[in-house]
Design an enzyme around this catalytic site. Structure first.
Site: not given
Length: 333
Positions: A136-137, A133
């Site tokens: 997300c990261d 992701c």
């Protein structure tokens, strides 16, 4: 006989449980025996969920959601659903332990699973350089060299997004052409930070405590080499977890569960779906949580029309059109 059973314990499932519990529906949440909390349990810092300006660990966020659901009376069951029967007015859930439960309504929120390459290093280095992701990261790879595996729209989107942070992004693809739409390809080709590695597959992820590279193999001549990296993003697709409802609920061409417009109503009366299992596009924790809210409200209105639940909670706004629609559903059921 329960009023509502919720299958799934990610952001959608636990949010649905919070709303259903506050409506005194006493929901039973089948949370899984080993994967409680969904995909966020594999995420370290979550910095894009509203309400946590300093960020929060994925497992901690899911624990808070579970605690909130239990505070209002939700019952959490650590078991796995092995069979569902949603054909009649009584929904039957069979668990791996052999236990069976019945309910007047069911919320299906099993989420989706990132497709994996299948390498040992994926699991070992998950959260330590391996991610599925970018939104997300990606922030954690500022000024780093990273790679994206895949050749579809999601891979091009991930790679383009990651150039906001990384100094260089390799796109590793097994073929010499992309599956991505033309516009997504053009954006990636025009980005000077992206370099394509064609006709190549990842055969190993290198590093002990964190990713420091990958081993590659040519799909043309079989030659191998290593590529130094700080991170690897796998973007080869998602599979909604719909195996329990194949043949009983209508699916979309993308493989997600079909729902009626912006509601959570599926093709079967009294069965509602929420989260990534109905969402082929966004797949974010916050959108899944919002979807869980919709499912709980839809289930509450459905049960009220059946005469099995009281009026919606005083602080829950009515949704125009839904009570009548759910009354029709209840009559049909």
């Amino acid at each position: 006989m329960r009023q509502v059973i919720i299958v799934g314990s990610g952001p959608a499932g636990f949010t649905a449980a919070i709303y259903a519990a506050r409506a005194n529906l006493e929901p039973l949440v089948v949370a899984s025996s080993v994967e409680v909390g969904g995909e966020l349990m594999n995420t370290t810092d979550v910095e894009n969920f509203p309400g946590f300006p300093e960020g929060i660990q994925g497992p901690e966020l899911m624990q808070k959601m579970q605690d909130q659901a239990e505070r209002f009376g939700a019952e959490i069951l650590y078991d796995d659903v092995v069979e569902l029967d949603v054909t009649g007015p009584v929904k039957r859930v069979k668990l791996g332990s052999g236990a069976e439960y019945e309910a007047s309504s069911l919320i299906y929120a099993t989420g989706s699973a990132y497709r994996k390459i299948g390498l040992e290093g994926e699991e070992r280095l998950s959260g330590r350089g391996v991610s599925w992701c970018a939104t997300c990261d990606g922030f954690f790879f500022r000024d780093r060299v990273i790679a994206v595996v895949g050749g579809g729209d999601s891979a091009m989107e991930e790679a383009t997004f990651l150039t906001r942070f990384a100094s260089k992004v390799y796109v590793i693809h097994r073929k010499d052409t992309l599956r991505a739409s033309k516009i997504m390809q053009e954006r990636a080709f025009a980005n000077e930070k992206i370099e394509f590695v064609w006709n190549t597959e990842v055969i190993d992820i290198l590093g002990e405590e964190a990713v420091n590279g990958v081993a590659l193999r040519s799909t043309v001549d079989g030659s191998t080499r290593e590529l130094a990296l700080d991170g690897l993003f796998v973007a080869i697709g998602n599979d909604p977890r719909t195996h329990l409802v194949h043949g009983s609920l209508d699916l979309t061409p993308e493989g997600t569960i079909w729902v009626d417009g912006r509601s959570s109503r599926t093709s079967v009366h009294g069965v509602f779906a929420a989260g990534d299992v109905i969402d082929p596009t966004y797949r974010q924790a916050v959108t899944a949580a919002g979807s869980g809210t919709v499912a709980a409200l839809d289930a509450e209105h459905f049960l009220a029309a059946l005469g099995e639940a009281g009026a919606p909670a005083a602080d829950v706004d009515q949704i125009d059109g839904l009570p009548e629609a759910d009354a029709d559903d209840a009559a049909a059921a």
